[in-house]
Design an enzyme around this catalytic site. Structure first.
Site, PDB file in Angstrom:
ATOM      1  N   ASP A  54     -10.789   1.609  -3.027  1.00  0.00           N
ATOM      2  CA  ASP A  54     -11.251   1.340  -1.665  1.00  0.00           C
ATOM      3  C   ASP A  54     -12.768   1.291  -1.590  1.00  0.00           C
ATOM      4  O   ASP A  54     -13.328   0.985  -0.541  1.00  0.00           O
ATOM      5  CB  ASP A  54     -10.726   2.413  -0.706  1.00  0.00           C
ATOM      6  CG  ASP A  54      -9.260   2.222  -0.358  1.00  0.00           C
ATOM      7  OD1 ASP A  54      -8.724   1.134  -0.617  1.00  0.00           O
ATOM      8  OD2 ASP A  54      -8.641   3.174   0.163  1.00  0.00           O
ATOM      9  N   ASP A 103       0.834  -1.204   0.000  1.00  0.00           N
ATOM     10  CA  ASP A 103       0.000   0.000   0.000  1.00  0.00           C
ATOM     11  C   ASP A 103       0.869   1.255   0.000  1.00  0.00           C
ATOM     12  O   ASP A 103       2.054   1.225   0.356  1.00  0.00           O
ATOM     13  CB  ASP A 103      -0.912  -0.004   1.236  1.00  0.00           C
ATOM     14  CG  ASP A 103      -2.248   0.683   0.983  1.00  0.00           C
ATOM     15  OD1 ASP A 103      -2.354   1.444   0.013  1.00  0.00           O
ATOM     16  OD2 ASP A 103      -3.187   0.449   1.768  1.00  0.00           O
TER      17      ASP A 103
END
Length: 772
Positions: A543, A476
């Site tokens: 997301d 990430d």
């Protein structure tokens, strides 16, 4: 195939051609980029410049040669071409004028690998490369333009390399990877894919008129605001018919694409590294290479263009053991736990996921010491023994005993000030010496230009990966860049050198470990690009796990990238990003077109939903290769429904998503492209369950006794039973399915039976099509 006749070059793929020549003055002239042609067509296809335009600047006295009115392969500054230039160069004499003239060419079999950046790979017989050499007219500066042909995929890649052959430094402020001047036959549309966090890759079309259109990423990464991939199409182009051109960049940093229509109607498109805050000093003998650009053309509409991109990415970009392997069904604990978990809770989640058919359990953020919120811990790798008393190794062993693989989240590019690493090395963070830093998600970036920082990350991550059989990594990066500075490079080079440092780290970690399935993530789809796909096999698309939003997000990305590269998860409803409630079946149907996973505590499902989940996972496993690697088609919108199809050698799967439910809907038609016309196919609408609870106010009208919609009986039935949705099976030829077959009526307010297609808001349906 590359053909060279004197100073004419024709680059041909199986279904396209790209042609250019060298003018009498030594400039590269663009002739054609489109369908198949031969060198014999060059004269007819060449732009006719019979007289100069008013106020044009003549290149040489009496020549009748005006650069502003020529479709060029490359242009400079200060010699009469006033269109947007692909290069800005400050020469040692303090001037900006540059004029690159042809020196010669080389043709070589295979690719010419990049020296400092990732690029495509190919067997020698799969590609062919042309290199055109140019020299600046008055300075010792050389320019090489690379063209690589991937004939089977109908792809051409381009890049530029500039070399300082003088004895004084020069300053590079802009250098594009490619430039193409097109002579449009019809009006054009410029398509970009733009958005934001939880709203990535929304398609936007703009009619091309005189002026300059810019698609630029300036956040330090390729970005969720504007994906580097763009499309130019002729008016009337649709998914399956029409002429269109696609352009993308194998790069993960700031990018720039500009399309300009000039006064003569010529259209110039160029792309490469963003010139914003870019400045690169080339010392004597030094060179600079641009990222590789990917170009393609299709006369089969946007679906044809996408097929070229998808095939190229699968065959020449994605690497490692997972390149052609079916991606496992995973369960990620993030939306179920956030930072709050213990080993027992994780194992409970894993057991429930295993019962539903999940194959890989992924531990997300919060596993290292001090990481109970997003304000501390980044940069450190010591496992939090309060949460995981047996460490990662112990958790991994226990997950493996359940019959599942184990994966791990990490964010190695960032650091919190509340961390051991920052306390020991505050100078490793990206910040300016004389300013207070700006924060994103309460964190700073590490200076990847610094070799010591890169070594630290490689050492720490490799130690974790080698400590236990971790088979998956989610990498990430959760903030945009600010306060751009590193003492290890000149200021104007920071953005680019950071990305080069990232590539160095990823190559050192993952190339020696090809068995690890690597999923890139950057606050969702903030770094969804071809550069990252040279190291990872899939990217977390967003997301946002709401399937209605995902139809738009994954649909937008599908123009440029194949479904096998898109991480797509089923989450709990109402969804955390939109508060929208969607059926479990819709969440599955959207996620199936990609690398499917779960992002929830599956213990929250009712017994009836668990049964449906097990059935859906079994179906997905049986047809996973088709979903992930079949030829993908967007079917467009029909009666408020968006459609996708994946077509293989023996059949297809088609999903249709209700985006806008309206009363008294017209007849729906199932149309499936890409089938064998003479083959016979068995078509089955996969039945899904309908929750009883949401329909209870309707059910009471047909029930023999009065049932309260909020009563115990309805609640009990809703937990253990689902109403069957409309069944439909039929046989049809490929020809009929490609033309379109009318379907059973959907619910129109007049009654229910087991043949009525029950959709409603955000419903969906899946058709399985098998060659008989």
């Amino acid at each position: 195939m590359i053909q060279c006749l004197d100073k004419l070059f024709c680059l041909s793929t199986d279904h396209t051609a790209y042609m250019m020549g060298i003018t009498d003055f030594g400039h590269g002239e663009h002739i054609h980029f489109g369908g198949p042609v031969s060198p014999a067509d060059a004269q007819a296809l060449s732009y006719k410049r019979t007289i100069g335009r008013g106020t044009a600047v003549e290149y040489a006295p009496g020549s009748g040669y005006f650069l502003d009115n020529i479709p060029l392969e490359w242009s400079g500054t200060g010699k009469g071409d006033f269109r947007n230039p692909p290069i800005e160069l400050l020469l040692p004499d303090g001037t900006f004028t540059n004029d690159f003239l042809f020196l010669g060419h080389e043709i070589q079999q295979g690719i010419a690998p990049l020296q400092t950046l990732p690029g495509p790979y190919a067997a020698e017989q799969e590609a062919e490369t042309l290199i055109l050499h140019f020299m600046e007219a008055a300075s010792p500066v050389k320019l090489d333009l690379y063209y690589t042909v991937f004939a089977k995929e109908d792809i051409l890649t381009r890049r530029a390399v500039i070399i300082n052959e003088g004895d004084k430094p020069l300053t590079l402020r802009k250098l594009m990877s490619y430039m193409v001047d097109m002579v449009p036959a019809r009006e054009l549309t410029f398509t970009t894919f733009d958005g934001a966090w939880i709203k990535e890759a929304r398609r936007h079309d703009r009619k091309v008129c005189p002026g300059i259109y810019v698609n630029e990423g300036s956040t330090g990464a390729s970005g969720n605001k504007h994906n580097p991939g763009v499309i130019v199409s002729e008016t009337g182009c649709g998914e399956d018919l029409g002429r269109c051109w696609g352009f993308n960049l194998i790069y993960s940093g700031n990018h720039y694409t500009a399309l300009e229509m000039g006064e003569s109607g010529l259209v110039r498109i160029m792309g490469g590294i963003s010139p914003r805050c870019f400045q690169y000093t080339l010392s004597p003998g030094e060179s600079f290479e641009t990222p590789e650009a990917v170009l393609t053309y299709s006369d089969g509409g946007y679906n044809g263009l996408s097929a070229h991109f998808h095939s190229f990415i699968q065959n020449h970009i994605v690497r490692g053991d997972w390149k052609d392997r079916e991606r496992p069904i995973l369960c990620n604990d993030w939306e179920a736990c956030f930072f709050s978990f213990r080993e027992r809770k994780l194992l409970s989640l894993a057991k429930k996921a295993k019962q539903a058919g999940v194959e890989l359990f992924v531990l997300d953020d919060g596993w290292f010491k001090g990481r109970n919120h997003d304000r501390a811990g980044l940069g450190d790798y010591a496992v939090d023994k309060k949460k995981l008393p047996h460490g990662l190794t112990g958790l991994c062993e226990r997950v493996n005993k359940l019959g599942m693989g184990f994966g791990l989240w990490m964010e190695p590019e960032s650091v919190n000030e509340d961390s051991d690493l920052y306390r020991q090395h505050p100078d490793w963070a990206v910040k300016l010496p004389n300013r207070n830093p700006s924060y994103g998600r309460n964190q700073l970036l590490l200076d990847l230009v610094n070799p010591a920082v890169r070594d630290y990350i490689v050492e720490q991550v490799c130690a974790i990966l080698d400590s236990c059989p971790i088979t998956y990594v989610k990498w990430d990066m959760n903030r945009h860049m600010s306060d751009m500075y590193s003492p290890f490079c000149e200021n104007g080079a920071f953005f680019h050198e950071y990305i080069k440092g990232l590539y160095d780290i990823l190559g050192r970690i993952f190339y020696p470990r090809p068995q690890v399935l690597f999923e890139s993530c950057s606050s969702g789809g903030n770094r969804f690009d071809l550069g990252m796909l040279c190291y990872c096999q899939q990217i977390w698309a967003s997301d946002d796990t709401d399937p209605v939003e995902r139809v738009r997000i994954q649909g937008g990305l599908s123009y440029l990238y194949p479904p096998c590269c898109m991480g797509s998860h089923i989450s709990e409803a109402p969804h955390q990003q939109t508060l929208r409630t969607t059926p479990l079946s819709t969440r599955f149907h959207v996620s199936a077109f990609g690398a499917l996973g779960w992002e929830m505590d599956m213990g929250t499902l009712t017994p009836a939903e668990k049964k449906e989940a097990r059935s859906s996972m079994a179906y997905y496993r049986a047809n996973r290769r088709l979903f992930q690697f079949g030829r993908f088609y967007r079917l467009g919108r029909q009666n408020g429904m968006e459609g996708w199809a994946a077509v293989g050698e023996k059949g297809a799967v088609v999903a249709r998503f209700m985006m806008e439910s309206k009363a008294a809907a017209p007849v729906d038609v199932l149309r499936v492209p890409g089938l064998k016309a003479e083959a016979t196919y068995q078509v089955e609408r996969k039945t899904k369950g309908l929750r009883v609870g949401p329909l209870s106010s309707l059910i009471k009208h047909v029930a023999p006794v009065n049932l309260r919609k909020d009563g115990f009986i309805i609640h009990l039935i809703d937990r253990f039973y689902m109403l069957p949705d409309g069944k439909e099976t039929f046989t049809a030829t490929g020809r009929a399915l490609m033309e379109g077959v009318p379907l059973n009526t959907r619910f129109i307010g007049t009654g229910y039976s087991d043949r009525v297609r029950m959709l409603g808001d955000f419903g969906s349906e899946l058709y399985h099509i098998q060659e008989a």
